[in-house]
Design an enzyme around this catalytic site. Structure first.
Site, PDB file in Angstrom:
ATOM      1  N   LYS A 257      17.388 -12.620  51.337  1.00 40.31           N
ATOM      2  CA  LYS A 257      16.043 -12.040  51.388  1.00 40.31           C
ATOM      3  C   LYS A 257      16.044 -10.704  50.653  1.00 40.31           C
ATOM      4  O   LYS A 257      16.837  -9.829  50.968  1.00 40.31           O
ATOM      5  CB  LYS A 257      15.606 -11.847  52.847  1.00 40.31           C
ATOM      6  CG  LYS A 257      14.297 -11.067  53.014  1.00 40.31           C
ATOM      7  CD  LYS A 257      13.852 -10.960  54.473  1.00 40.31           C
ATOM      8  CE  LYS A 257      12.688  -9.982  54.640  1.00 40.31           C
ATOM      9  NZ  LYS A 257      12.253  -9.825  56.048  1.00 40.31           N
ATOM     10  N   LYS A 269       2.764  -2.210  59.451  1.00 35.19           N
ATOM     11  CA  LYS A 269       3.693  -1.765  60.505  1.00 35.19           C
ATOM     12  C   LYS A 269       3.298  -0.373  60.973  1.00 35.19           C
ATOM     13  O   LYS A 269       2.701   0.390  60.220  1.00 35.19           O
ATOM     14  CB  LYS A 269       5.120  -1.707  59.936  1.00 35.19           C
ATOM     15  CG  LYS A 269       5.771  -3.053  59.722  1.00 35.19           C
ATOM     16  CD  LYS A 269       7.195  -2.874  59.221  1.00 35.19           C
ATOM     17  CE  LYS A 269       7.877  -4.211  58.982  1.00 35.19           C
ATOM     18  NZ  LYS A 269       8.107  -4.997  60.188  1.00 35.19           N
ATOM     19  N   ASP A 339       3.143  -9.655  58.071  1.00 38.70           N
ATOM     20  CA  ASP A 339       4.448  -9.009  58.267  1.00 38.70           C
ATOM     21  C   ASP A 339       5.573 -10.039  58.430  1.00 38.70           C
ATOM     22  O   ASP A 339       6.746  -9.686  58.418  1.00 38.70           O
ATOM     23  CB  ASP A 339       4.379  -8.073  59.485  1.00 38.70           C
ATOM     24  CG  ASP A 339       5.498  -7.057  59.499  1.00 38.70           C
ATOM     25  OD1 ASP A 339       6.217  -6.955  58.493  1.00 38.70           O
ATOM     26  OD2 ASP A 339       5.654  -6.378  60.527  1.00 38.70           O
ATOM     27  N   ARG A 343      10.179 -15.096  55.724  1.00 41.91           N
ATOM     28  CA  ARG A 343      10.237 -16.565  55.746  1.00 41.91           C
ATOM     29  C   ARG A 343       9.431 -17.178  54.603  1.00 41.91           C
ATOM     30  O   ARG A 343       9.727 -18.273  54.146  1.00 41.91           O
ATOM     31  CB  ARG A 343       9.767 -17.078  57.118  1.00 41.91           C
ATOM     32  CG  ARG A 343       8.367 -16.694  57.473  1.00 41.91           C
ATOM     33  CD  ARG A 343       8.074 -16.813  58.963  1.00 41.91           C
ATOM     34  NE  ARG A 343       8.587 -15.680  59.721  1.00 41.91           N
ATOM     35  CZ  ARG A 343       8.516 -15.571  61.051  1.00 41.91           C
ATOM     36  NH1 ARG A 343       7.951 -16.513  61.774  1.00 41.91           N
ATOM     37  NH2 ARG A 343       8.999 -14.518  61.658  1.00 41.91           N
TER      38      ARG A 343
HETATM   39  N1  BES Z   1      11.772  -7.172  58.028  1.00 43.30           N
HETATM   40  C1  BES Z   1      11.152  -7.479  59.261  1.00 43.30           C
HETATM   41  C2  BES Z   1      12.144  -7.709  60.388  1.00 43.30           C
HETATM   42  C3  BES Z   1      12.769  -6.469  60.977  1.00 43.30           C
HETATM   43  C4  BES Z   1      12.051  -5.647  61.815  1.00 43.30           C
HETATM   44  C5  BES Z   1      14.080  -6.204  60.754  1.00 43.30           C
HETATM   45  C6  BES Z   1      12.648  -4.549  62.383  1.00 43.30           C
HETATM   46  C7  BES Z   1      14.697  -5.099  61.331  1.00 43.30           C
HETATM   47  C8  BES Z   1      13.970  -4.269  62.140  1.00 43.30           C
HETATM   48  C9  BES Z   1      10.333  -8.756  59.138  1.00 43.30           C
HETATM   49  O1  BES Z   1       9.738  -8.975  57.908  1.00 43.30           O
HETATM   50  C10 BES Z   1       9.223  -8.660  60.138  1.00 43.30           C
HETATM   51  O2  BES Z   1       8.404  -7.798  59.984  1.00 43.30           O
HETATM   52  N2  BES Z   1       9.243  -9.535  61.127  1.00 43.30           N
HETATM   53  C11 BES Z   1       8.271  -9.515  62.140  1.00 43.30           C
HETATM   54  C12 BES Z   1       7.877 -10.930  62.454  1.00 43.30           C
HETATM   55  C13 BES Z   1       6.693 -11.031  63.350  1.00 43.30           C
HETATM   56  C14 BES Z   1       5.431 -10.578  62.632  1.00 43.30           C
HETATM   57  C15 BES Z   1       6.550 -12.445  63.803  1.00 43.30           C
HETATM   58  C16 BES Z   1       8.885  -8.841  63.368  1.00 43.30           C
HETATM   59  O3  BES Z   1      10.053  -9.065  63.652  1.00 43.30           O
HETATM   60  O4  BES Z   1       8.193  -8.047  63.991  1.00 43.30           O
HETATM   61 ZN    ZN Z   2      10.664  -8.104  56.307  1.00 48.65          ZN
HETATM   62 MN    MN Z   3       7.858  -8.024  57.750  1.00 50.52          MN
END
Ligand code: BES
Ligand code: ZN
Ligand code: MN
Length: 507
Positions: A257, A269, A339, A343
């Site tokens: 990724k 965020k 966010d 995926r």
């Molecule tokens: N890059 C983030 C995941 C992440 C968050 C890694 C905090 C390390 C620390 C990913 O793209 C993301 O934002 N995932 C979301 C998914 C959710 C919207 C279902 C998450 O984990 O909040």
């Molecule tokens: Zn991310």
């Molecule tokens: Mn994200």
């Protein structure tokens, strides 16, 4: 940094001229006072309770009579295993980073296992690493020569030499991954990341192809393109190739990724710690690191590295919640949360990977905050549809001291991804967030063994120690080396088994 492995008794270690001698002392190592100067020192220090062999306990000495090294550190390493050595060296990181130390000798006082030698190499590299790209006035690493000393009574010499060489290659790869992980998003754009990948083609066996928006559109990577549409920064699809075995050997494909900054997009965020989303390309950085290490070792295996790289930003053209996009696989995806972008870029890369007729595909992604909650910073999440592949990756993690933990993939977890408006939604509810993300990816996996490593908790550290870790380069490399051991050498140019030399250097 230059590493050497040397046979070094304690009397010889005392005669080594260097800036720093670290003597690694494990539980149960016996010392006879009077045998040699270092044995006498340790025996007295332990007897008077000024030194304990607990991992990390240490005693610093200066200009010891009869010892050529300027500084001496007696360091407890617990049981003397890989973990003990790792913890011990962590405790004296400040000394290993000191500007006055250029040449260091790390000597095992007792017998050393192969894993402990590997841990010593990685521990000293890790501790002495300094980030300077955007902090040029920082005191750069001065340590440039490290000798690992082991007693003469090494049981299996060539196996130790191999463990040593592997670990040196891992450090080179880990440092490249850390470097790119640490760079801020304006110094690590998709284009710059692609340039870094192209730079690796200076090494034998490595090729690189980079696609931009036009080519990616032609392939129909609608999910990947959707993430990139909220920023003027152009996307890149990076394809690295290492050919170490016969061309007929199916490649192992790594998919990293490469979100160079994840603002969340329109599903923005919160501001706190948003800067850490520059690390959201650590999967791609680990692929770069693995290829750098492959270049070093030239194992008999074929590997392809794919990294979909782009920013996730919220401009006027950005993807909106409720939008439906069509992936390269033809499946439509309803975007319920912009966010959950990782995926989206990965699913098209997985579809692309199927076209390479892979032996196996492993994706590496800072995918979910939920994985950080589940496993913290100790183990990466492993999701795998194939038991044999899962076992190999778990074992490689143990070997490399770069651990992962297998998580479930029951079909019931996919329930929440159902929607009235597309073949699949890009998010389910909050429960089991790292598993539902993996279930989403699994829909795009073809007829090949597949594993997904969620490195959201392990790829970087926050707070005062903020910085990329270079994980899981060690795990991946050990997995690939294991695969190489099972692959016949190329027909035309058979790779001769290296004779067990006594010394080797890297870089
Ligand atoms: N890059 C983030 C995941 C992440 C968050 C890694 C905090 C390390 C620390 C990913 O793209 C993301 O934002 N995932 C979301 C998914 C959710 C919207 C279902 C998450 O984990 O909040
Ligand atoms: Zn991310
Ligand atoms: Mn994200």
């Amino acid at each position: 940094m230059n590493f050497d492995l040397k046979t070094l008794g304690l009397a010889e270690a005392a005669a080594e001229k260097c800036d720093l001698l670290v003597l690694l002392v494990a539980d149960g190592d016996g010392f006879t006072p009077g045998a040699d100067v270092l044995s006498t020192l340790v025996a007295q220090a332990i007897k008077s309770a000024d030194l304990s062999t607990k991992a990390g306990q240490n005693l610093s000495l200066y200009q010891v009579p009869g010892v050529a090294a300027r500084r001496v550190v007696l360091l407890g390493v617990g049981a003397g295993d890989a973990r003990g050595v790792r913890l011990g060296l962590q405790a004296v990181a400040a000394v290993l980073r000191a500007a006055s130390i250029k040449r260091a000798v790390l000597c095992f006082a007792g017998t050393a296992s192969n894993d402990a030698v590997a841990a010593a190499v990685q521990g000293v590299a890790q501790a002495s690493y300094v980030y300077t790209t955007t902090k040029p006035k920082a005191e750069a690493r001065t340590l440039n020569r490290v000798i690992i000393g082991v007693a003469d009574t090494v049981a299996d010499d060539s196996a130790m030499m191999q463990a040593f060489e592997y670990s040196v290659a891992v450090t080179v790869g880990v440092e490249l991954a850390r470097e790119w992980g640490n760079r801020p998003a304006n110094y690590a754009t998709p284009t710059l990341l692609a340039d870094a990948a192209k730079g690796l083609t200076e090494h034998p066996g490595i090729q690189c192809k980079v696609m931009g928006p036009t080519e990616v559109a032609k392939l129909g990577m609608g999910a990947f393109m959707a993430v990139a549409q909220g920023t003027p920064e152009p996307l890149r699809f990076i394809e690295l190739r290492y050919t170490g075995a016969a061309k007929t050997q199916a490649p192992i494909v790594l998919v990293g990724k490469g979100i160079t900054f994840d603002s969340g997009g329109i599903s923005l965020k919160p501001g706190a710690e948003m800067d850490e989303m520059k690390f959201d390309m650590c999967g791609a950085a680990s692929v770069l690191g693995v290829f750098r290490a492959l270049a070093e070792l030239q194992p008999t295996v074929n590997v392809v590295g794919l990294s979909p790289a782009c920013e996730n930003m919220p401009d006027g053209r950005a993807l909106k919640p409720g939008d439906v996009v069509t992936s390269m696989s033809g499946q439509t995806i309803e975007i319920l949360n912009t966010d959950a972008e990782g995926r989206l870029v990965l699913c098209d890369a997985l579809t692309y990977a199927a076209g390479l007729k892979p032996a196996a595909v492993v994706d590496i992604a800072t995918l979910t905050g939920a994985c950080v909650i589940a496993l913290g910073g100790v183990r990466s999440g492993l999701f795998c549809s194939d038991d044999a592949l899962a076992q190999s990756l778990l074992a490689a993690g143990e070997r490399a001291q770069d651990l992962c933990w297998r998580m479930p993939l029951d079909e019931d977890y996919a329930e929440g991804l159902k929607t009235n408006f597309a073949d699949v939604a890009n998010v389910a509810g909050r429960p089991a967030g790292s598993i539902t993300a993996a279930k989403f990816l699994q829909r795009f996996v073809g007829e090949f063994p597949w594993a997904h490593l969620d490195i959201a908790g392990t790829a970087w550290k926050g707070a005062a120690a903020k910085g990329a870790t270079g994980r899981p380069v060690g795990l991946l490399l050990h997995y690939l080396l294991q695969a190489a051991a099972a692959t016949p050498a190329k027909a035309k140019a058979p790779v001769a088994k290296k004779a067990p030399a006594r010394k080797t250097s890297a870089k």
